[in-house]
Design a protein around this motif. Structure first.
Motif, short mmCIF file in Angstrom:
data_model
loop_
_atom_site.label_atom_id
_atom_site.label_comp_id
_atom_site.label_asym_id
_atom_site.label_seq_id
_atom_site.Cartn_x
_atom_site.Cartn_y
_atom_site.Cartn_z
N LEU A 1 46.80 16.18 49.88
CA LEU A 1 45.37 16.16 49.60
C LEU A 1 44.56 16.81 50.71
O LEU A 1 43.51 17.40 50.46
CB LEU A 1 44.90 14.72 49.35
N ARG A 2 45.05 16.72 51.95
CA ARG A 2 44.36 17.41 53.05
C ARG A 2 44.41 18.91 52.85
O ARG A 2 43.42 19.62 53.02
CB ARG A 2 44.98 17.03 54.40
N VAL A 3 45.58 19.42 52.49
CA VAL A 3 45.73 20.85 52.24
C VAL A 3 44.91 21.27 51.02
O VAL A 3 44.28 22.33 50.99
CB VAL A 3 47.21 21.22 52.03
N ALA A 4 44.88 20.41 49.99
CA ALA A 4 44.17 20.72 48.74
C ALA A 4 42.65 20.75 48.94
O ALA A 4 41.93 21.27 48.08
CB ALA A 4 44.52 19.70 47.67
N ALA A 5 42.17 20.22 50.06
CA ALA A 5 40.73 20.15 50.28
C ALA A 5 40.06 21.52 50.24
O ALA A 5 38.90 21.65 49.88
CB ALA A 5 40.44 19.47 51.62
N SER A 6 40.81 22.57 50.59
CA SER A 6 40.25 23.93 50.59
C SER A 6 40.53 24.68 49.30
O SER A 6 40.17 25.85 49.18
CB SER A 6 40.83 24.72 51.77
N HIS A 7 41.17 24.03 48.34
CA HIS A 7 41.53 24.68 47.08
C HIS A 7 40.47 24.41 46.02
O HIS A 7 39.86 23.35 45.99
CB HIS A 7 42.89 24.14 46.60
N ARG A 8 40.24 25.38 45.14
CA ARG A 8 39.22 25.22 44.11
C ARG A 8 39.51 24.05 43.18
O ARG A 8 38.60 23.46 42.62
CB ARG A 8 39.10 26.52 43.29
N PHE A 9 40.75 23.71 43.02
CA PHE A 9 41.13 22.61 42.13
C PHE A 9 41.39 21.32 42.90
O PHE A 9 42.14 20.47 42.45
CB PHE A 9 42.38 22.97 41.33
N HIS A 10 40.79 21.18 44.09
CA HIS A 10 41.11 20.00 44.90
C HIS A 10 40.79 18.70 44.16
O HIS A 10 41.49 17.71 44.28
CB HIS A 10 40.36 20.05 46.24
N ALA A 11 39.71 18.70 43.36
CA ALA A 11 39.36 17.48 42.62
C ALA A 11 40.43 17.14 41.58
O ALA A 11 40.67 15.97 41.28
CB ALA A 11 38.00 17.65 41.94
N LEU A 12 41.09 18.15 41.04
CA LEU A 12 42.16 17.93 40.07
C LEU A 12 43.34 17.23 40.74
O LEU A 12 43.91 16.29 40.19
CB LEU A 12 42.60 19.26 39.46
N TRP A 13 43.69 17.69 41.96
CA TRP A 13 44.81 17.06 42.66
C TRP A 13 44.47 15.60 43.01
O TRP A 13 45.32 14.72 42.93
CB TRP A 13 45.15 17.82 43.94
#
Length: 234
Positions: free
Chosen positions: A119-131
Motif C-alpha cells: 500500500l505504501r508503494v501503491a500510494a503513487s499509483h492512479r489506482f491506489h484507492a482500488l488496492w
C-alpha cells in the motif's frame, strides 16, 4: 442417434443457456468446448468409447496445464451424462476414464508488513484507492471493479457488493449480479479506508472536470481516465 459429438455439444450448450447459469460461466463453457470439438467433434456420439476419451485426455495434456485438462474433462463428463439422461446413449464413456489429475496451488496471504509495504508503494499509483479497497474489504477483483458510488452508505461506513465484472473486451465483458446470495453482501469499511475513498472521489471529480465532454459519467468508483469501466484483464 446419428448426432456427432460436436452437434450434441451444441445442444448441451443450449440446455445450459436455458438454465440459470451465469453468463461468464456459459462463456467459459463455450470456450472450452472448442477443445472437445477439435479432437472428438467429428466422431459419432453413439460410437464414442472410453478409449477415445482416454486418447483425448492424453492429447489435451500435451498442450494444456493440469487445471485446464481437469476442467475440460468435467465438461465432457457432464455433457455425456446429459446424453444418457436423454436416452441418446446407453452409458457415459467418460465415467470409465479417470479424470486428469490436478496440481493444487498453495495460496498464501500477505502478512501485515507485506500488505503495508504494497500500500505504501501503491500510494503513487492512479489506482491506489482500488488496492486499498481490495486489501481492507476482501472484495474480489470483479466485485471491486463493479462498485458504484451509490453502493456506499452516506457516511462511507459500509459498501454493498451488488455486481461483478467479468470477461475481457467490449464484446465479452459483462456486469452481472454475484453468482450466489452470499456474494450479495454488505461490508463494513474502516475509517482509514473511508478517508482514502473520499480523497479518491475528490480526485475523480477533478479528473472529470479536466476531461470535459470526453468524460462518461456512469457512477463507477474505479474507472479509466474517461470514467468508463476498467477491463478486468487490464
Amino acid at each position: 442417434t446419428d448426432l456427432t459429438v460436436s452437434a450434441f455439444m451444441d445442444q448441451w450448450l443450449e440446455i445450459k443457456r436455458a438454465k440459470p447459469v451465469g453468463e461468464g460461466t456459459l462463456e467459459s463453457y463455450r470456450y472450452r468446448v472448442k477443445n472437445i470439438r477439435d479432437f472428438l467433434g467429428d466422431r459419432s456420439l453413439k460410437t464414442l468409447q472410453p478409449v477415445h476419451v482416454q486418447e483425448f485426455y492424453l492429447e489435451l495434456s500435451q498442450h494444456y496445464p493440469p487445471r485446464t485438462c481437469a476442467y475440460v474433462s468435467t465438461l465432457l463428463r457432464a455433457a455425456l451424462e446429459t446424453a444418457v439422461n436423454l436416452d441418446l446413449i446407453p452409458s457415459n464413456p467418460a465415467r470409465k476414464v479417470p479424470k486428469p489429475r490436478t496440481v493444487s496451488r498453495e495460496r498464501t496471504a500477505l502478512t501485515l508488513k507485506e500488505a503495508q509495504a504494497v500500500l505504501r508503494v501503491a500510494a503513487s499509483h492512479r489506482f491506489h484507492a482500488l488496492w486499498w479497497f481490495v486489501a481492507l474489504t476482501g472484495a474480489r477483483k470483479g466485485e471491486a471493479l463493479g462498485v458504484r458510488w451509490e453502493d456506499f452508505s452516506f457516511s462511507f461506513e459500509s459498501v454493498t457488493i451488488r455486481r461483478t465484472v467479468s470477461g475481457s473486451g467490449q464484446k465479452r465483458r459483462r456486469v452481472t449480479p454475484p453468482k450466489t446470495d452470499r456474494g450479495n453482501r454488505t461490508v463494513a469499511i474502516p475509517a482509514i479506508l473511508a478517508a482514502v475513498l473520499k480523497d479518491h472521489r475528490e480526485q475523480q471529480e477533478i479528473l472529470r472536470r479536466a476531461t470535459g465532454e470526453d468524460w462518461q459519467e456512469v457512477g463507477w468508483v474505479f474507472t479509466t481516465s474517461r470514467g468508463t469501466l476498467i477491463d478486468p484483464r487490464y
